[in-house]
Design a protein around this motif. Structure first.
Motif, short mmCIF file in Angstrom:
data_model
loop_
_atom_site.label_atom_id
_atom_site.label_comp_id
_atom_site.label_asym_id
_atom_site.label_seq_id
_atom_site.Cartn_x
_atom_site.Cartn_y
_atom_site.Cartn_z
N LYS D 86 0.80 -1.24 0.00
CA LYS D 86 0.00 0.00 0.00
C LYS D 86 0.83 1.28 0.00
CE LYS D 86 -1.24 -1.11 4.73
NZ LYS D 86 -2.31 -1.43 5.67
N ILE D 107 -4.50 -1.64 -4.38
CA ILE D 107 -3.49 -2.13 -3.43
C ILE D 107 -2.42 -1.06 -3.22
CG2 ILE D 107 -1.58 -3.78 -3.19
CD1 ILE D 107 -3.44 -5.86 -4.54
N ALA D 108 -1.94 -0.45 -4.31
CA ALA D 108 -0.81 0.47 -4.24
C ALA D 108 -1.29 1.89 -3.92
CB ALA D 108 -0.06 0.47 -5.57
N LYS D 109 -0.31 2.75 -3.60
CA LYS D 109 -0.59 4.16 -3.28
C LYS D 109 -0.91 4.92 -4.55
CE LYS D 109 1.95 7.88 -0.97
NZ LYS D 109 3.34 8.19 -0.51
#
Lengths: 237, 237, 237, 237
Positions: D86, D107-109
């Protein structure tokens, strides 16, 4: 054994009667009839095609289909892991369309092939003509064989549990019984009945697409992944 | 063919001389020597063991090892996909330890087996005794054969590119050439040389652990996943 | 999160105290201590090494081992097939060494992780420090959670049958329960209890050896073929 | 994020306007519009259906298709083997239909997603609405990014050789570049350009048919065996 016609693209369909129309031109029926195996004959356009005897692969393409058949990849594994050779007597329990019996008859000394369905036996006998298989005894009904007569017995029947005892009896000491089953739970059931040791395997044949000019080098996307599991039991005593 | 001793647990090692010590008791050498294939003999503890002829699997375990060998699973696939049968003449290019030639000799009519290394040929001849293989001609050097004499040619050599032309020449029309290669890039190289059509495959044999009493039903964790790729080319003209 | 030292060849082992000996030369402990993530520092031989934060792969190599762990490949499949994202609350039943909880905590909002063994929880807490995982609640005992609180529940316990009901209760409608099991017979048992629909899968990760200079392009010979099966059930009502 | 309707049999199609006809009865459009995520609503026949947010799997089914997409199984492997979490900034080179960017955005920033085709970007933006993905910057053209800004870069383009240098530049030290390629020969080409070390893998997802009542326990016969190969390179300096 029948004769077939082969071009680079594969088997050419031979009609019941009359001349043979191909994508490379027409071949006179008489010319094909007189040609011997290994001869190149030419179409009316001068294109060469090969007269040859069918291989196992050709047989699989030419045979009449009925019930689900054993695939070539599984037959290959059965041959090597149950020691089938030219002095083998092989018992086939569950003839079906005859695929296994017919191919094995080209390797083994004798095949005895049982099925409870008359229509399957008729189909298998028809298919046997393609490879000219003569050393197969097709029998209607359930196995009823001399004890310790066969080197290898192979079962491909819906419920092997009922016949497995007879299969083992019919095999010589040092010989093999192989059961082919779609579900691993069926393998577990029969393994439980037989007791260890046994050898359970699954084989996967992966086809590759190889086209160096286009830099393509990869497995086919969709594959026939699963056919069945093989349980192999060697008879010691 | 040699005789072997088999218990439920597998092959019993026979010493060069003297009586045979097994985990089930001692067997007099004389008793083993006189026993025929298929006979049960007993140890001094009364335990039965089987005298039998070696199967392909036994052969793989008993043979002397040298260079990397073709596995049984790959030999099985080669048999069915290159149409090896009891009337086949098979050319083996790259004898190595003899595994392929020796097993195929139990199925085919004749095997001619070439290697450039004298030590490999000596090893293969030694291994041939295990299965009593008589219909193999071992030859030292590079292939030099009559044109269109063989039904199937199989190559397992480090650089098949140099010999592939000769291999194809030596095979009858309608016959097969099969090249076994560890790397798919090597397959691509030879495919590029041959031109289509050809058939490229990889086979995987998955062993299962089946223990119904313990509710264990799963593939082995570590598997021999990769051995080699097979490129199969059928000769049409 | 801890800092690690990385060379081209992989993770460099950091001793408990004193300077760091590497195959590229010595690094003063002080230098490493003061370095920030992403900084290149040099050994006494002038060789550069990277100070960085551990990735999942690094974590797997650095973590202390206890019971069998979920592999990265299976964790990857669980994430995508059970919809784990940064707003997810995830229930982990069977903490073990903490692998799953710790990795998922870097993706999900919250992880609640249960184990009946105190030693496993201690081990998992130790391992959590490597990735600086703060959003995991480790709990001793059997699950005892609010109904419909979690988005995803994952079970990796010897006997999931007893707890599967509670796992399903704890998950929101539209959420997922995933059971990881080594044997397909165990999958069948739990599927029988749950009733359809469910999704059962097995994933295989094949590592390739790619060395263009040596014309090597093939899978590794031995592979970790089998880890476990995943049964995934979506809660609808 | 949109709302979807789920029955035991899967996603229920919502028409552009008017009431919703299902195999379980009719649902008033107003009722669906007012319902919140997680609510059970009933058809005019009294059958319950679930209003929920789409999971990754639902998204794959609902998204509009254009070019070939990355499969969920491959996205799962990329997440775990390139350390996506994240706090990650992820660069997607070759947006296509947006599958990878959109799932990873959950999921990722941050995801920055490039494509040279305007129509693909339009398609991806449309698809992003399904999951309510807000943290994606879609960009037209070739990558032109700050050096060492991303944690992970993923390439799914026809010719990665031209852009691989830029991809590596854009990634932080300790970060990962992953190239997805259909052919292993393409992997070899790019590996040759990059030099070792790298990690090359292929993942296979095998679906099983589990029907305990019928004693069926086997893989599906036909499987999507091959999608692509993953080459993963970690940036050290």
């Amino acid at each position: 054994m029948i004769k077939i016609l082969l071009s680079k693209e594969g088997i050419i369909k031979i009609p019941k009667r009359g001349d043979i129309q191909t994508h490379l031109g027409i071949i006179k029926r008489e010319v094909f009839k007189k040609a011997h195996v290994g001869q190149i004959i030419t179409t009316h356009l001068g294109e060469p095609v090969l007269v040859t005897a069918p291989s196992y692969e050709d047989f699989i393409k030419l045979m009449k289909r009925g019930p689900q058949i054993l695939t070539l990849k599984d037959i290959g594994e059965i041959i090597v892991f149950t020691n089938i050779n030219k002095s083998s007597r092989v018992l086939d329990i569950g003839t079906g369309a005859g695929t296994f019996s017919i191919i094995i008859s080209k390797i083994a000394k004798l095949v005895v092939s049982y099925d409870v369905r008359e229509d399957y036996l008729a189909l298998a006998k028809e298919n046997a003509k393609i490879l000219g298989a003569k050393n197969i005894k097709f029998k209607l009904g359930e196995i009823e064989e001399k004890e310790e007569y066969f080197d290898t017995a192979v079962m491909d029947v819906p419920d092997p549990n009922r016949l497995i005892g007879k299969a083992i009896k019919s095999v010589k000491k040092g010989g093999y019984v192989c059961v082919y089953l779609p579900s691993i739970s069926q393998v577990s059931d029969i393994a439980s009945k037989l007791g260890p040791p046994y050898h359970v395997m699954q084989t996967i044949k992966i086809n590759w697409i190889v086209d160096p000019n286009k830099n393509i080098l990869r497995p086919e996307n969709m594959q026939l992944f699963h056919t069945g599991f093989l349980l192999i039991k060697r008879k010691i005593k």
